[in-house]
Design a protein around this motif. Structure first.
Motif, PDB file in Angstrom:
ATOM      1  N   MET A   1       0.850  -1.162   0.000  1.00 38.72           N
ATOM      2  CA  MET A   1       0.000   0.000   0.000  1.00 38.72           C
ATOM      3  C   MET A   1       0.896   1.224   0.000  1.00 38.72           C
ATOM      4  SD  MET A   1      -3.013   0.934   2.709  1.00 38.72           S
ATOM      5  CE  MET A   1      -3.358  -0.780   2.869  1.00 38.72           C
ATOM      6  N   SER A   2       0.825   2.027  -1.004  1.00 42.78           N
ATOM      7  CA  SER A   2       1.694   3.187  -1.094  1.00 42.78           C
ATOM      8  C   SER A   2       1.040   4.409  -0.487  1.00 42.78           C
ATOM      9  CB  SER A   2       2.041   3.468  -2.556  1.00 42.78           C
ATOM     10  OG  SER A   2       0.906   3.931  -3.239  1.00 42.78           O
ATOM     11  N   ARG A   3       1.884   5.367  -0.128  1.00 36.68           N
ATOM     12  CA  ARG A   3       1.376   6.593   0.473  1.00 36.68           C
ATOM     13  C   ARG A   3       0.410   7.292  -0.475  1.00 36.68           C
ATOM     14  NH1 ARG A   3       3.264  10.508   4.527  1.00 36.68           N
ATOM     15  NH2 ARG A   3       2.298  12.460   3.994  1.00 36.68           N
ATOM     16  N   SER A   4       0.683   7.258  -1.787  1.00 35.27           N
ATOM     17  CA  SER A   4      -0.181   7.920  -2.750  1.00 35.27           C
ATOM     18  C   SER A   4      -1.565   7.293  -2.791  1.00 35.27           C
ATOM     19  CB  SER A   4       0.457   7.908  -4.139  1.00 35.27           C
ATOM     20  OG  SER A   4       0.603   6.574  -4.562  1.00 35.27           O
ATOM     21  N   ALA A   5      -1.703   6.067  -2.307  1.00 34.18           N
ATOM     22  CA  ALA A   5      -2.992   5.389  -2.318  1.00 34.18           C
ATOM     23  C   ALA A   5      -3.849   5.780  -1.122  1.00 34.18           C
ATOM     24  CB  ALA A   5      -2.789   3.881  -2.338  1.00 34.18           C
ATOM     25  N   VAL A   6      -3.305   6.564  -0.198  1.00 33.57           N
ATOM     26  CA  VAL A   6      -4.036   6.955   1.000  1.00 33.57           C
ATOM     27  C   VAL A   6      -4.360   8.440   0.918  1.00 33.57           C
ATOM     28  CG1 VAL A   6      -3.968   7.105   3.519  1.00 33.57           C
ATOM     29  CG2 VAL A   6      -2.869   5.192   2.346  1.00 33.57           C
ATOM     30  N   VAL A  56      -8.257   7.452   4.153  1.00 35.07           N
ATOM     31  CA  VAL A  56      -9.113   6.680   3.268  1.00 35.07           C
ATOM     32  C   VAL A  56      -8.246   5.957   2.235  1.00 35.07           C
ATOM     33  CG1 VAL A  56     -11.047   6.803   1.644  1.00 35.07           C
ATOM     34  CG2 VAL A  56     -10.934   8.408   3.568  1.00 35.07           C
ATOM     35  N   HIS A  57      -8.505   4.682   2.087  1.00 33.67           N
ATOM     36  CA  HIS A  57      -7.797   3.870   1.085  1.00 33.67           C
ATOM     37  C   HIS A  57      -8.829   3.089   0.293  1.00 33.67           C
ATOM     38  CE1 HIS A  57      -5.718   0.196  -0.330  1.00 33.67           C
ATOM     39  NE2 HIS A  57      -4.867   1.109  -0.740  1.00 33.67           N
ATOM     40  N   VAL A  62      -9.912   3.822   6.769  1.00 32.60           N
ATOM     41  CA  VAL A  62      -9.092   2.855   7.484  1.00 32.60           C
ATOM     42  C   VAL A  62      -8.666   3.384   8.846  1.00 32.60           C
ATOM     43  CG1 VAL A  62      -8.300   1.643   5.422  1.00 32.60           C
ATOM     44  CG2 VAL A  62      -6.978   3.580   6.305  1.00 32.60           C
ATOM     45  N   MET A  63      -8.786   4.710   9.042  1.00 30.94           N
ATOM     46  CA  MET A  63      -8.437   5.291  10.331  1.00 30.94           C
ATOM     47  C   MET A  63      -9.106   6.644  10.464  1.00 30.94           C
ATOM     48  SD  MET A  63      -4.660   6.051  12.015  1.00 30.94           S
ATOM     49  CE  MET A  63      -4.099   7.021  10.640  1.00 30.94           C
ATOM     50  N   LEU A  64      -9.546   6.953  11.673  1.00 29.89           N
ATOM     51  CA  LEU A  64      -9.989   8.294  12.039  1.00 29.89           C
ATOM     52  C   LEU A  64      -9.072   8.766  13.142  1.00 29.89           C
ATOM     53  CD1 LEU A  64     -13.875   7.806  12.111  1.00 29.89           C
ATOM     54  CD2 LEU A  64     -12.530   9.022  10.386  1.00 29.89           C
ATOM     55  N   VAL A  87      -5.200  -0.642   8.888  1.00 30.06           N
ATOM     56  CA  VAL A  87      -4.331   0.468   9.280  1.00 30.06           C
ATOM     57  C   VAL A  87      -2.934  -0.017   9.656  1.00 30.06           C
ATOM     58  CG1 VAL A  87      -4.824   0.655  11.755  1.00 30.06           C
ATOM     59  CG2 VAL A  87      -4.410   2.707  10.412  1.00 30.06           C
ATOM     60  N   VAL A  88      -2.819  -1.250  10.075  1.00 23.02           N
ATOM     61  CA  VAL A  88      -1.513  -1.792  10.456  1.00 23.02           C
ATOM     62  C   VAL A  88      -0.529  -1.687   9.295  1.00 23.02           C
ATOM     63  CG1 VAL A  88      -0.309  -3.883  11.203  1.00 23.02           C
ATOM     64  CG2 VAL A  88      -2.504  -3.270  12.213  1.00 23.02           C
ATOM     65  N   ARG A  89      -1.026  -1.896   8.089  1.00 21.11           N
ATOM     66  CA  ARG A  89      -0.155  -1.774   6.918  1.00 21.11           C
ATOM     67  C   ARG A  89       0.205  -0.312   6.641  1.00 21.11           C
ATOM     68  NH1 ARG A  89      -3.483  -4.425   2.538  1.00 21.11           N
ATOM     69  NH2 ARG A  89      -5.152  -4.186   4.029  1.00 21.11           N
ATOM     70  N   LEU A  90      -0.581   0.616   7.133  1.00 21.88           N
ATOM     71  CA  LEU A  90      -0.308   2.044   6.912  1.00 21.88           C
ATOM     72  C   LEU A  90       0.713   2.596   7.899  1.00 21.88           C
ATOM     73  CD1 LEU A  90      -3.932   3.401   6.479  1.00 21.88           C
ATOM     74  CD2 LEU A  90      -2.239   3.090   4.682  1.00 21.88           C
ATOM     75  N   LEU A  91       0.670   2.148   9.124  1.00 23.58           N
ATOM     76  CA  LEU A  91       1.452   2.771  10.194  1.00 23.58           C
ATOM     77  C   LEU A  91       2.946   2.859   9.922  1.00 23.58           C
ATOM     78  CD1 LEU A  91      -0.380   1.458  13.357  1.00 23.58           C
ATOM     79  CD2 LEU A  91      -0.630   3.660  12.240  1.00 23.58           C
ATOM     80  N   PRO A  92       3.614   1.795   9.514  1.00 18.69           N
ATOM     81  CA  PRO A  92       5.063   1.921   9.328  1.00 18.69           C
ATOM     82  C   PRO A  92       5.450   3.002   8.315  1.00 18.69           C
ATOM     83  CG  PRO A  92       4.431  -0.377   9.345  1.00 18.69           C
ATOM     84  CD  PRO A  92       3.156   0.434   9.307  1.00 18.69           C
ATOM     85  N   SER A  93       4.675   3.150   7.260  1.00 22.85           N
ATOM     86  CA  SER A  93       5.040   4.126   6.237  1.00 22.85           C
ATOM     87  C   SER A  93       4.493   5.522   6.528  1.00 22.85           C
ATOM     88  CB  SER A  93       4.552   3.649   4.864  1.00 22.85           C
ATOM     89  OG  SER A  93       3.148   3.571   4.863  1.00 22.85           O
TER      90      SER A  93
END
Length: 157
Positions: A1-6, A56-57, A62-64, A87-93
């Motif tokens: 999941m890339s940053r541009s996708a969020v 939003v993805h 995915v997170m508020l 969201v777990v996949r989002l947090l590291p990046s």
């Protein structure tokens, strides 16, 4: 999941309705231990926040997250975040994004303080990772469940 996708945008009550049934089990348990249910807690958090955001993805929240301040003219704010399992996949990046966001909040409110359920180990690790100091657990909420107070550390200065 890339940053541009969020996409990060202002949160709405509709976002709470989207996220509530998919809230991570540990986040839902934390909300219940604090005396609420996911949907009303999310709506209340959005309504009481001075700034509430949605991550939003693929068209799904995915997170508020955001912050509230008991006294908008004081120096204390309470940051909060609740998410779905994705969201777990989002947090590291997105740790840099989180730190930058919290530094902006800290310019307005030098003291950032809130509480996290002691059972929510992933959230505690994330809070430490982005620069919060975690206190010892103590009874909190209507059930007296163990929660840790967390405060912004030097990393967020």
């Amino acid at each position: 999941m890339s940053r541009s996708a969020v996409e990060f945008r202002p949160a709405t009550p509709a976002d709470a309705h989207d996220l509530a049934p998919r809230l991570r089990a540990l986040d839902a348990a934390e909300v219940r231990a604090a005396g609420s249910e996911p949907l009303p807690a999310l709506i209340s958090a959005i309504e009481q926040s001075l700034d509430a955001r949605a991550a939003v993805h693929a068209g799904r929240v995915v997170m508020l997250f955001g912050y509230s301040a008991p006294d908008p003219f004081g120096d204390v704010a309470s940051p909060w975040a609740l998410g779905s399992p994705e969201v777990v996949r989002l947090l590291p990046s997105h740790s840099r994004f989180a730190r930058d966001y919290l530094r902006q909040v800290r310019r307005l409110y030098p003291s950032l303080v809130n509480f996290v359920d002691a059972r929510n180990k992933p959230a505690i690790r994330w809070l430490r990772h982005i620069g919060f100091e975690i206190a010892e657990a103590a009874p909190f909420g209507p059930l007296g469940s163990p929660f840790h107070k967390f405060e912004a550390g030097d990393v967020l200065a």
